[in-house]
Design a protein around this motif. Structure first.
Motif, PDB file in Angstrom:
ATOM      1  N   GLY A   1     -25.812 109.347  47.320  1.00  0.00           N
ATOM      2  CA  GLY A   1     -26.229 110.716  47.088  1.00  0.00           C
ATOM      3  C   GLY A   1     -26.047 111.683  48.218  1.00  0.00           C
ATOM      4  O   GLY A   1     -25.879 112.879  47.977  1.00  0.00           O
ATOM      5  N   MET A   2     -26.083 111.228  49.482  1.00  0.00           N
ATOM      6  CA  MET A   2     -25.997 112.165  50.588  1.00  0.00           C
ATOM      7  C   MET A   2     -24.659 112.895  50.578  1.00  0.00           C
ATOM      8  O   MET A   2     -23.596 112.278  50.613  1.00  0.00           O
ATOM      9  N   GLY A   3     -24.717 114.224  50.469  1.00  0.00           N
ATOM     10  CA  GLY A   3     -23.499 115.011  50.473  1.00  0.00           C
ATOM     11  C   GLY A   3     -22.784 115.102  49.132  1.00  0.00           C
ATOM     12  O   GLY A   3     -21.729 115.730  49.041  1.00  0.00           O
ATOM     13  N   ILE A   4     -23.343 114.466  48.092  1.00  0.00           N
ATOM     14  CA  ILE A   4     -22.707 114.512  46.779  1.00  0.00           C
ATOM     15  C   ILE A   4     -22.848 115.914  46.207  1.00  0.00           C
ATOM     16  O   ILE A   4     -23.954 116.410  46.016  1.00  0.00           O
ATOM     17  N   ASP A   5     -21.730 116.551  45.930  1.00  0.00           N
ATOM     18  CA  ASP A   5     -21.741 117.923  45.426  1.00  0.00           C
ATOM     19  C   ASP A   5     -21.482 117.924  43.929  1.00  0.00           C
ATOM     20  O   ASP A   5     -20.397 118.226  43.463  1.00  0.00           O
ATOM     21  N   LYS A   6     -22.497 117.545  43.169  1.00  0.00           N
ATOM     22  CA  LYS A   6     -22.417 117.588  41.712  1.00  0.00           C
ATOM     23  C   LYS A   6     -23.459 118.571  41.230  1.00  0.00           C
ATOM     24  O   LYS A   6     -24.666 118.362  41.425  1.00  0.00           O
ATOM     25  N   GLN A   7     -23.020 119.632  40.633  1.00  0.00           N
ATOM     26  CA  GLN A   7     -23.896 120.754  40.318  1.00  0.00           C
ATOM     27  C   GLN A   7     -24.812 120.507  39.127  1.00  0.00           C
ATOM     28  O   GLN A   7     -25.890 121.077  39.041  1.00  0.00           O
ATOM     29  N   ASP A   8     -24.386 119.665  38.170  1.00  0.00           N
ATOM     30  CA  ASP A   8     -25.090 119.588  36.885  1.00  0.00           C
ATOM     31  C   ASP A   8     -25.966 118.351  36.739  1.00  0.00           C
ATOM     32  O   ASP A   8     -26.185 117.862  35.631  1.00  0.00           O
ATOM     33  N   VAL A   9     -26.496 117.826  37.842  1.00  0.00           N
ATOM     34  CA  VAL A   9     -27.451 116.721  37.750  1.00  0.00           C
ATOM     35  C   VAL A   9     -28.753 117.259  37.164  1.00  0.00           C
ATOM     36  O   VAL A   9     -29.374 118.159  37.728  1.00  0.00           O
ATOM     37  N   ARG A  10     -29.147 116.717  36.030  1.00  0.00           N
ATOM     38  CA  ARG A  10     -30.300 117.255  35.315  1.00  0.00           C
ATOM     39  C   ARG A  10     -31.595 116.497  35.608  1.00  0.00           C
ATOM     40  O   ARG A  10     -32.678 116.985  35.322  1.00  0.00           O
ATOM     41  N   PHE A  11     -31.496 115.290  36.155  1.00  0.00           N
ATOM     42  CA  PHE A  11     -32.726 114.558  36.475  1.00  0.00           C
ATOM     43  C   PHE A  11     -32.486 113.611  37.634  1.00  0.00           C
ATOM     44  O   PHE A  11     -31.373 113.117  37.849  1.00  0.00           O
ATOM     45  N   VAL A  12     -33.547 113.408  38.411  1.00  0.00           N
ATOM     46  CA  VAL A  12     -33.582 112.370  39.441  1.00  0.00           C
ATOM     47  C   VAL A  12     -34.885 111.621  39.249  1.00  0.00           C
ATOM     48  O   VAL A  12     -35.970 112.198  39.351  1.00  0.00           O
ATOM     49  N   MET A  13     -34.770 110.340  38.935  1.00  0.00           N
ATOM     50  CA  MET A  13     -35.948 109.489  38.781  1.00  0.00           C
ATOM     51  C   MET A  13     -36.049 108.529  39.958  1.00  0.00           C
ATOM     52  O   MET A  13     -35.037 108.144  40.543  1.00  0.00           O
ATOM     53  N   HIS A  14     -37.263 108.139  40.268  1.00  0.00           N
ATOM     54  CA  HIS A  14     -37.506 107.117  41.287  1.00  0.00           C
ATOM     55  C   HIS A  14     -38.371 106.024  40.674  1.00  0.00           C
ATOM     56  O   HIS A  14     -39.519 106.275  40.310  1.00  0.00           O
ATOM     57  N   ASP A  15     -37.809 104.827  40.561  1.00  0.00           N
ATOM     58  CA  ASP A  15     -38.592 103.681  40.116  1.00  0.00           C
ATOM     59  C   ASP A  15     -39.167 103.026  41.364  1.00  0.00           C
ATOM     60  O   ASP A  15     -38.695 101.992  41.843  1.00  0.00           O
ATOM     61  N   GLY A  16     -40.187 103.674  41.919  1.00  0.00           N
ATOM     62  CA  GLY A  16     -40.777 103.237  43.171  1.00  0.00           C
ATOM     63  C   GLY A  16     -40.694 104.326  44.221  1.00  0.00           C
ATOM     64  O   GLY A  16     -39.802 105.161  44.203  1.00  0.00           O
ATOM     65  N   MET A  17     -41.636 104.325  45.167  1.00  0.00           N
ATOM     66  CA  MET A  17     -41.710 105.348  46.209  1.00  0.00           C
ATOM     67  C   MET A  17     -40.626 105.159  47.266  1.00  0.00           C
ATOM     68  O   MET A  17     -40.397 104.039  47.720  1.00  0.00           O
ATOM     69  N   PRO A  18     -39.987 106.236  47.699  1.00  0.00           N
ATOM     70  CA  PRO A  18     -39.285 106.191  48.982  1.00  0.00           C
ATOM     71  C   PRO A  18     -40.324 106.097  50.100  1.00  0.00           C
ATOM     72  O   PRO A  18     -41.529 106.087  49.838  1.00  0.00           O
ATOM     73  N   ARG A  19     -39.858 106.065  51.356  1.00  0.00           N
ATOM     74  CA  ARG A  19     -40.801 105.864  52.459  1.00  0.00           C
ATOM     75  C   ARG A  19     -41.604 107.108  52.796  1.00  0.00           C
ATOM     76  O   ARG A  19     -42.699 107.007  53.352  1.00  0.00           O
ATOM     77  N   ASP A  20     -41.052 108.303  52.517  1.00  0.00           N
ATOM     78  CA  ASP A  20     -41.746 109.513  52.930  1.00  0.00           C
ATOM     79  C   ASP A  20     -41.303 110.696  52.096  1.00  0.00           C
ATOM     80  O   ASP A  20     -40.349 110.611  51.306  1.00  0.00           O
TER      81      ASP A  20
END
Length: 417
Positions: A289-308
């Motif tokens: 994902g870092m630097g991914i330039d995709k304009q039409d991402v409609r959702f981001v889910m997390h199955d679990g917490m990131p660290r912060d």
């Protein structure tokens, strides 16, 4: 400023600047150091790419990921810009060609890793090269108070020492006030102009759900209600990404896994298919994902917490870059906290680092458990004031009846220590 507008339209296809871009470019052209904290989708890369086309030398861009370098270099070359990258994937023949082109002033932008940027061989190779600008991308990596701390970033101060008259721009999407101060100090920036954009992504909707045995059925139900929409599901482990992608495919969804354990070819193919819209769903670890330039991402889910919260904010920021609504859904339970505390004890070598990481986790835990506005919690964490009690776009604010929980935590103060 007329040449800037012409380049903006000719090479980048835009008629107007996003907030702070024009001011940042103006400062860099005046040889002033800059720290820019702009949200994902805020156009950070343009802030150094455009002045590189106006300068009479080479712009060095320090970037942490090969995939990120490749995407930006490919895009620039397609626009007719002389851009190259130096990383571990470059052949010896290509390395010699780039070295020759540098010496002959034929490269406008050169992307490279932090390790390569301060290596003795590279510094010797550019001793007589005119360096017009130095850009440090993902600058939060320089600070122990930031997320994704990378010790090799600390050595980047050598660039300022070696090229004291060359302006430096440090860029990141996520930095608390403590991290901003540390970036300036660690890079030895000289009287920098600091730009901090808003952290309020008004088009994003935040929600937290308790994870249970039925988490997969809830992910599947969401996808069924949003057929064909592009999105990312972040998982805690590589095995989980494989399992989730497999189950989704069995249920008729177009999905692929992405994690650091896959071959370079498989990762590149998954990324290319996602960007092209051929595969709408990526089940990924944080390697994606870092630097991914995709304009039409409609959702981001997390199955679990990131660290912060920094990592979470950056990852959710990949949704809705086109300004249209995006859903940010976190599936959470207390086991996440126990897992992360174990990782903190294992992964950090100093007590200071462990203390910082635990405080960050506590702030994120508060975000997950609060019954108050989640957007306001995020903004307060990054030091941004927001007078609104309710945003109207997070789960807590849109619930008609909220059970008043005793002992609900108050929003964190700006910074963490």
């Amino acid at each position: 400023m007329a040449p800037i507008r012409l380049i903006l339209e000719r090479y980048f296809g835009h008629r107007e600047f996003q907030p702070y871009q024009e001011e940042i470019i103006g400062d860099l052209l005046k040889k002033r150091d800059v720290l820019a904290v702009l949200a994902t989708g805020g156009g950070k890369s343009l802030c150094y790419q455009l002045p590189a086309l106006l300068g009479d030398g080479t712009t060095l861009v320090v970037s942490p990921l090969i995939a990120l370098m490749k995407d930006q270099v490919d895009e620039l070359q397609a626009r007719g810009v002389a851009a190259e990258s130096l990383n571990s994937s470059v052949s010896y023949t290509k390395l010699r060609q780039i070295t020759t082109d540098l010496a002959e002033n034929r490269i406008s932008l050169l992307y490279l890793s932090p390790e390569r940027a301060v290596s003795r061989e590279f510094l010797k190779a550019i001793a007589d090269v005119r360096i017009s600008l130095i850009a440090i991308d993902e600058a939060h990596c320089i600070s122990m108070w930031g997320h994704q701390f990378r010790p090799e970033y600390r050595d980047l101060r050598l660039l300022k020492e070696r090229f004291p008259d060359t302006p430096v721009v440090a860029l990141t999407a996520t930095a608390t006030p403590d991290v901003r101060e540390d970036i300036i100090r660690q890079l030895n920036l000289c009287d920098p102009k600091v730009y901090v954009g808003t952290f309020d992504r008004k088009n994003l909707r935040y929600s937290v759900e308790r994870r249970g045995a039925d988490v997969y059925s809830r992910i599947r139900a969401y996808l069924q209600q949003h057929p064909g929409e592009a999105g990312i599901v972040y998982c805690a482990t590589r095995d989980q990404t494989e399992s989730l992608a497999r189950r989704l495919k069995e249920d008729g969804f177009l999905a692929l896994p992405y994690h650091a354990g896959l071959s370079t070819r498989m990762r590149s193919r998954a990324q290319e298919q996602f960007l092209a819209g051929e595969i709408p769903i990526i089940a990924a670890t944080t390697a994606f994902g870092m630097g991914i330039d995709k304009q039409d991402v409609r959702f981001v889910m997390h199955d679990g917490m990131p660290r912060d919260l920094e990592a979470y904010y950056q990852e959710t920021g990949r949704a809705g870059r086109d300004g249209k609504p995006g859903d940010c859904i976190l599936f959470y339970d207390e086991e996440d906290e126990r897992r992360i505390r174990q990782l903190i004890a294992r992964d950090y070598s100093s007590e200071l680092q462990r203390e910082i990481a635990r405080k960050k986790l506590d702030a994120f835990s508060g975000y997950c458990k609060t019954t108050e506005c989640r957007r306001r919690w995020i903004l307060s964490y990054f030091g941004e004031e927001n007078g609104k009690e309710r945003c109207g776009a997070c789960d807590n604010c849109t619930q008609k009846r909220r059970a008043k929980k005793s002992g609900s935590r108050a929003a964190p103060r700006a910074g963490i220590i």
